[in-house]
Design a protein around this motif. Structure first.
Motif, mmCIF file in Angstrom:
data_model
loop_
_atom_site.group_PDB
_atom_site.id
_atom_site.type_symbol
_atom_site.label_atom_id
_atom_site.label_comp_id
_atom_site.label_asym_id
_atom_site.label_seq_id
_atom_site.Cartn_x
_atom_site.Cartn_y
_atom_site.Cartn_z
ATOM 1 N N GLN A 56 0.912 -1.187 -0.131
ATOM 2 C CA GLN A 56 0.048 -0.058 0.099
ATOM 3 C C GLN A 56 0.768 1.346 -0.042
ATOM 4 O OE1 GLN A 56 -3.202 0.438 -1.073
ATOM 5 N NE2 GLN A 56 -3.995 -0.770 0.642
ATOM 6 N N MET A 57 1.864 1.159 -0.835
ATOM 7 C CA MET A 57 2.942 2.165 -0.771
ATOM 8 C C MET A 57 2.611 3.499 -1.335
ATOM 9 S SD MET A 57 6.054 0.198 -0.631
ATOM 10 C CE MET A 57 7.004 -0.020 -2.089
ATOM 11 N N ASN A 58 1.580 3.531 -2.231
ATOM 12 C CA ASN A 58 1.260 4.899 -2.743
ATOM 13 C C ASN A 58 0.507 5.602 -1.700
ATOM 14 O OD1 ASN A 58 2.683 4.821 -5.013
ATOM 15 N ND2 ASN A 58 0.910 3.857 -6.186
ATOM 16 N N ALA A 59 -0.507 4.870 -1.210
ATOM 17 C CA ALA A 59 -1.441 5.609 -0.207
ATOM 18 C C ALA A 59 -0.528 5.993 1.106
ATOM 19 C CB ALA A 59 -2.261 4.685 0.081
ATOM 20 N N ARG A 60 0.329 5.158 1.459
ATOM 21 C CA ARG A 60 1.166 5.470 2.688
ATOM 22 C C ARG A 60 2.013 6.887 2.345
ATOM 23 N NH1 ARG A 60 3.994 0.229 3.544
ATOM 24 N NH2 ARG A 60 5.493 1.631 4.650
ATOM 25 N N GLU A 61 2.527 6.688 1.156
ATOM 26 C CA GLU A 61 3.303 8.136 0.921
ATOM 27 C C GLU A 61 2.434 9.404 0.742
ATOM 28 O OE1 GLU A 61 5.928 7.452 -2.532
ATOM 29 O OE2 GLU A 61 6.814 5.833 -1.594
ATOM 30 N N ALA A 62 1.482 9.034 0.226
ATOM 31 C CA ALA A 62 0.092 10.297 0.319
ATOM 32 C C ALA A 62 -0.141 10.603 1.536
ATOM 33 C CB ALA A 62 -1.003 9.858 -0.565
ATOM 34 N N CYS A 63 -0.344 9.701 2.330
ATOM 35 C CA CYS A 63 -0.445 10.151 3.814
ATOM 36 C C CYS A 63 0.525 10.830 4.420
ATOM 37 C CB CYS A 63 -0.929 8.947 4.611
ATOM 38 S SG CYS A 63 -2.823 8.392 4.080
ATOM 39 N N GLY A 64 1.701 10.587 4.159
ATOM 40 C CA GLY A 64 3.028 11.160 4.775
ATOM 41 C C GLY A 64 2.885 12.628 4.059
ATOM 42 N N VAL A 65 2.653 12.982 3.099
ATOM 43 C CA VAL A 65 2.843 14.024 2.624
ATOM 44 C C VAL A 65 1.628 15.002 3.440
ATOM 45 C CG1 VAL A 65 2.113 15.721 0.726
ATOM 46 C CG2 VAL A 65 3.415 13.504 0.198
ATOM 47 N N VAL A 66 0.522 14.284 3.590
ATOM 48 C CA VAL A 66 -0.606 15.130 4.271
ATOM 49 C C VAL A 66 -0.023 15.418 5.871
ATOM 50 C CG1 VAL A 66 -3.058 14.757 5.268
ATOM 51 C CG2 VAL A 66 -2.529 14.347 2.721
ATOM 52 N N VAL A 67 0.561 14.402 6.295
ATOM 53 C CA VAL A 67 1.061 14.674 7.837
ATOM 54 C C VAL A 67 2.020 15.801 7.732
ATOM 55 C CG1 VAL A 67 2.747 13.611 9.505
ATOM 56 C CG2 VAL A 67 0.871 12.240 8.692
ATOM 57 N N GLU A 68 2.927 15.814 6.790
ATOM 58 C CA GLU A 68 3.957 16.968 6.710
ATOM 59 C C GLU A 68 3.091 18.441 6.776
ATOM 60 O OE1 GLU A 68 6.963 17.193 7.569
ATOM 61 O OE2 GLU A 68 6.793 15.131 8.143
ATOM 62 N N LEU A 69 2.067 18.219 5.677
ATOM 63 C CA LEU A 69 1.287 19.492 5.596
ATOM 64 C C LEU A 69 0.729 19.710 7.017
ATOM 65 C CD1 LEU A 69 -0.012 18.939 2.069
ATOM 66 C CD2 LEU A 69 1.412 20.655 2.712
ATOM 67 N N ILE A 70 0.153 18.917 7.586
ATOM 68 C CA ILE A 70 -0.669 19.181 8.661
ATOM 69 C C ILE A 70 0.312 19.857 9.804
ATOM 70 C CG2 ILE A 70 -1.827 18.109 10.668
ATOM 71 C CD1 ILE A 70 -3.113 16.265 8.986
ATOM 72 N N LYS A 71 1.305 18.974 10.058
ATOM 73 C CA LYS A 71 2.434 19.579 11.036
ATOM 74 C C LYS A 71 2.791 21.189 10.693
ATOM 75 C CE LYS A 71 4.485 15.432 12.937
ATOM 76 N NZ LYS A 71 5.764 14.517 12.529
ATOM 77 N N SER A 72 2.976 21.536 9.315
ATOM 78 C CA SER A 72 3.460 22.827 8.991
ATOM 79 C C SER A 72 2.054 23.648 8.789
ATOM 80 C CB SER A 72 4.322 22.570 7.630
ATOM 81 O OG SER A 72 3.471 22.019 6.733
ATOM 82 N N ARG A 73 1.115 23.133 9.281
ATOM 83 C CA ARG A 73 -0.191 23.843 9.368
ATOM 84 C C ARG A 73 -0.845 24.569 8.022
ATOM 85 N NH1 ARG A 73 0.696 26.689 14.944
ATOM 86 N NH2 ARG A 73 1.577 24.612 16.084
ATOM 87 N N LYS A 74 -0.679 23.691 6.837
ATOM 88 C CA LYS A 74 -0.706 24.217 5.439
ATOM 89 C C LYS A 74 -1.813 23.152 5.022
ATOM 90 C CE LYS A 74 3.760 25.991 4.263
ATOM 91 N NZ LYS A 74 4.767 25.225 4.418
ATOM 92 N N PHE A 75 -2.765 22.501 5.835
ATOM 93 C CA PHE A 75 -3.666 21.673 5.301
ATOM 94 C C PHE A 75 -5.005 22.004 5.776
ATOM 95 C CE2 PHE A 75 -5.395 17.642 3.694
ATOM 96 C CZ PHE A 75 -4.991 17.639 2.548
ATOM 97 N N SER A 76 -4.884 22.913 6.729
ATOM 98 C CA SER A 76 -6.304 22.973 7.433
ATOM 99 C C SER A 76 -7.387 23.571 6.440
ATOM 100 C CB SER A 76 -6.285 23.695 8.600
ATOM 101 O OG SER A 76 -5.605 24.998 8.352
ATOM 102 N N GLY A 77 -8.444 22.988 6.724
ATOM 103 C CA GLY A 77 -9.562 23.438 5.894
ATOM 104 C C GLY A 77 -9.649 22.756 4.553
#
Ligand SMILES: Nc1ncnc2c1ncn2[C@@H]1O[C@H](COP(=O)(O)OP(=O)(O)OP(=O)(O)O)[C@@H](O)[C@H]1O
Ligand SMILES: [Mg+2]
Length: 472
Positions: A56-77
């Motif tokens: 499930q590598m693609n989905a995991r990498e995608a989630c990883g990107v989202v985690v990074e975005l959330i941590k840098s507070r760029k994904f809210s909303g």
């Protein structure tokens, strides 16, 4: 596994003998307990086997990107939609995201069907979940007395009201830091608070000077024992003076603030919280109250006292929401204080709930879909299923005999991965009954005769045209 069947002959007050069973049963194994994280490299690439995840590598990498975005507070909303067949690890991925975010970022999981309640409006449930996913870190500088407790002596006096018994007139507490020691003479109410927190000599505590609130930080590491595993947290001896100004950090969510303001009369302790639950069923948090809380929060943020931490709302089985909820979700996503939203669904084209004829992908109206990033989870091949089964067997502490893994992987490919995973535990019981501690191929065979997988069961119904109960 013989010890389970022997009747207990322990005398009444004697300590039961330590048995192998009790230690083996010490932790309950949940379906996702093998998932520890997304298992990504520091560069954000998925390892084929990491963090408890297989494939499930693609989905995991995608989630990883989202985690990074959330941590840098760029994904809210914004919203992420995990779409894929049942049993392909969507819920597991969301849990892994919450692991990766750590405890400091609020993560509020819910299931689509949770919105249907007879007491609360659907939209209210959603709004509350969104509020619970916005964290607030409040920094306060307070005057405190901090140190390791070296002495704790209550001074008793005659009770002036009744002739019998004694009351505590004051308590002497000695506190030690690296720099020095100090003896405090404190009010009996503080002594009560200390008893409640179960403070003993050797604990590191602080007492707020204004309020007298006592907080136990941990046990001084001078008292550290040599056990490998303990529930105690050891902290070093505090630095500086005993009496000082200290920055205290508190994490709350907007949901907590709403709830606390909806019933301001209640205290902090558990009994008053229980009492307020009993009394009023559920306290209403109005939109007006939320606005007011927002205003106060904004004030704090402007002063630099508080910091807003947008978290994550995870809505599993999102196709269970209806059209009203979806519309409201759109609005919530656009509000200024919105958390990140992760949705998961296993539907293909489906009727949007609450309408009669709107068919749309994943059962989600297109206007919401348009706001989502969509990540697809893939189905697993035989080899990957075998690895997941092996992982689960390890977690559940089961031994697999020769060929069992192949057989289960085959079942998993024919039926579903969940079915293969579900066969593990009953097969182990069967193995135990025949006096083995290892699952053999014949156990799996027997399980297959007793239980059906979803596809076989559906086929049976199909060929017989329904069960008798239906034909009458
Ligand atoms: N890639 C994987 N690696 C390890 N375990 C996995 C993986 N994918 C799924 N699992 C495990 O398989 C089981 C089923 O997965 P999960 O519950 O996440 O599926 P799902 O996609 O949420 O299904 P549904 O659509 O039915 O809700 C869980 O025990 C999960 O931990
Ligand atoms: Mg799921």
């Amino acid at each position: 596994m013989k010890t389970t069947t022997t009747p207990s002959t322990v005398a009444h007050n004697a300590m039961p003998p330590p048995s192998a069973v009790s230690s083996a049963r010490s932790s309950r194994v949940a379906p996702h307990s093998h998932i520890k994280g997304l298992g990504l490299t520091p560069e954000g690439l998925a390892l084929s086997d990491g963090g408890g995840f297989i494939g499930q590598m693609n989905a995991r990498e995608a989630c990883g990107v989202v985690v990074e975005l959330i941590k840098s507070r760029k994904f809210s909303g914004r919203a992420l939609l995990l779409a894929g067949a049942p049993g392909t690890g969507k819920t597991a991925l969301a849990l892994a995201v919450s692991h990766e975010l750590g405890v400091k970022v609020p993560f509020c999981p819910m299931v689509g069907s949770e919105v249907y309640s007879t007491e609360v409006k659907k939209t209210e449930v959603l709004a509350e979940a969104f509020r619970r996913a916005i964290g607030l870190r409040i920094k306060e500088t307070k005057e405190v007395y901090e140190g390791e407790v070296t002495e704790l002596t209550p001074a008793e006096a005659e009770n002036p009201l009744s002739g019998y018994g004694k009351t505590v007139s004051h308590v002497i507490v000695g506190l030690k830091t690296v720099k020095g020691t100090k003896q405090l003479r404190l009010d009996p109410t503080i002594y009560e608070a200390m008893l409640k927190e179960k403070i003993v000599v050797g604990d590191v505590i602080y007492i707020e000077a204004n309020t007298g609130a006592v907080k136990r930080v941990g046990r001084s590491d001078a008292y550290a024992s040599s056990y490998d595993l303990e529930s105690e947290t050891y902290v070093p001896l505090p630095k500086g003076d005993v009496h000082k100004r200290k920055e205290l950090v508190q994490d709350v969510t907007l949901g907590d603030l709403d709830a606390a303001n909806a019933r301001p009369q209640g205290g902090q302790d558990i009994m008053s919280v229980m009492g307020s639950l009993m009394k009023s069923g559920r306290t209403e948090v109005t939109e007006k109250l939320r606005k007011e809380v927002n205003k106060v929060v904004k004030g704090y943020v402007d002063q630099g006292v508080a910091e807003v931490i947008p978290g994550v709302v995870f809505i599993d089985e999102v196709h269970m929401l209806d059209i009203e909820c979806f519309t409201y979700l759109n609005a919530l996503l656009e509000s200024p204080m919105a958390p990140t939203v992760i949705l998961a669904t296993n539907r293909g084209n489906a009727v949007v709930r609450g309408t009669t004829d709107v068919i749309s992908p994943h059962g989600i109206p297109v206007d919401l879909l348009d706001r989502c990033l969509i990540v697809k989870t893939d189905t697993y091949n035989r080899e990957q299923i075998a690895k997941v089964v092996q992982l689960r067997a390890n977690v559940e502490g089961l031994k697999l005999g020769l060929g069992v893994l192949d057989r289960l992987a085959e079942e998993g490919e024919r039926g579903s991965m969940r079915y293969a995973l579900q066969l593990l535990t009953p097969a182990s019981i069967l193995a135990g009954l025949s006096g083995r501690n290892q699952i053999e191929v014949e156990d799996i065979g027997e399980m297959n005769e007793l239980f059906l997988d979803a596809k076989t069961s559906a086929r049976n119904i199909g060929s017989e045209g329904g069960f008798d109960g239906g034909r009458m």
